[in-house]
Design a protein around this motif. Sequence first.
Motif, mmCIF file in Angstrom:
data_model
loop_
_atom_site.group_PDB
_atom_site.id
_atom_site.type_symbol
_atom_site.label_atom_id
_atom_site.label_comp_id
_atom_site.label_asym_id
_atom_site.label_seq_id
_atom_site.Cartn_x
_atom_site.Cartn_y
_atom_site.Cartn_z
ATOM 1 N N GLY A 180 -12.687 -73.449 -65.330
ATOM 2 C CA GLY A 180 -13.298 -72.668 -64.254
ATOM 3 C C GLY A 180 -14.605 -73.266 -63.786
ATOM 4 O O GLY A 180 -14.878 -73.325 -62.583
ATOM 5 N N GLY A 226 -15.761 -63.911 -64.314
ATOM 6 C CA GLY A 226 -15.378 -65.195 -63.744
ATOM 7 C C GLY A 226 -15.910 -65.380 -62.342
ATOM 8 O O GLY A 226 -16.356 -66.467 -61.973
ATOM 9 N N ALA A 237 -10.697 -72.699 -71.031
ATOM 10 C CA ALA A 237 -10.522 -71.959 -69.780
ATOM 11 C C ALA A 237 -11.833 -71.893 -69.014
ATOM 12 O O ALA A 237 -11.874 -72.056 -67.796
ATOM 13 C CB ALA A 237 -10.001 -70.558 -70.066
ATOM 14 N N ALA A 238 -12.930 -71.667 -69.743
ATOM 15 C CA ALA A 238 -14.242 -71.611 -69.097
ATOM 16 C C ALA A 238 -14.630 -72.958 -68.531
ATOM 17 O O ALA A 238 -15.225 -73.047 -67.447
ATOM 18 C CB ALA A 238 -15.287 -71.133 -70.107
ATOM 19 N N THR A 289 -9.286 -68.980 -65.044
ATOM 20 C CA THR A 289 -9.562 -68.499 -66.404
ATOM 21 C C THR A 289 -8.643 -67.328 -66.750
ATOM 22 O O THR A 289 -8.209 -67.201 -67.891
ATOM 23 C CB THR A 289 -11.034 -68.077 -66.570
ATOM 24 O OG1 THR A 289 -11.399 -67.142 -65.542
ATOM 25 C CG2 THR A 289 -11.964 -69.272 -66.514
ATOM 26 N N ASP A 313 -6.111 -67.415 -69.942
ATOM 27 C CA ASP A 313 -6.118 -66.356 -70.946
ATOM 28 C C ASP A 313 -4.798 -65.591 -70.953
ATOM 29 O O ASP A 313 -4.344 -65.130 -71.994
ATOM 30 C CB ASP A 313 -7.276 -65.386 -70.677
ATOM 31 C CG ASP A 313 -8.613 -66.006 -71.073
ATOM 32 O OD1 ASP A 313 -9.635 -65.535 -70.580
ATOM 33 O OD2 ASP A 313 -8.620 -66.952 -71.875
#
Length: 203
Positions: free
Chosen positions: A7, A112, A3-4, A93, A97
Amino acid sequence: MLAALTGAGLSAAAGLNAYIPFLLVALIARFTEVINLPHQYAWIESDWAIGIAAVLLLSEVILDKIAVVDSINDAVGTFVRPATGGLIFAATTAAEDYEQGSSFMADNPWIGVLLGIVTAGIVHTGKAVSRPVVNVGTAGLGAPVVSAAEDGAAVTLSLVAIFLPVLVIFLLLLMLWAGFALWRGRWRRRKERDALMADAGYS
């Protein structure tokens, strides 16, 4: 982790062109199940958001390919690109999540936003600083070529970030290398020019 990376890739793309990653995220979220935005970011895939982003993207694509005008466009982008990077980082993100049952990013959206602003801001700064160098070195003829390359990079980076986030690190390192190579070339040309001027003054 993925996810990071998603992003980071999208916010880096926003540093090149704010509207490409925004529009891609909006369209993919609207018409597929790849991205499921949480309710606080659902407006991104609305008709009005997609329409405005499309119009702004068209103007960005045109203005960024005109020498001198591109620098004015970059000045405006100093605010728009990092803000978009922060928004897209936080939204994607949180969506990732959310799908995995974690609410950390949703409960702490400022993390974020901050990471996206920093990432997009760094990329934008490199773009804004290098463009005048290209314009001067090519008498403005290089502006549309470099701009098209940046747009292509923004599209590629955005799609990779969404569908193959593990490759984002590689692409970011490649961008870093390209920026360093450009800076080094500029420094070398300046050094050669100074040497020629010194020789001319001596003779």
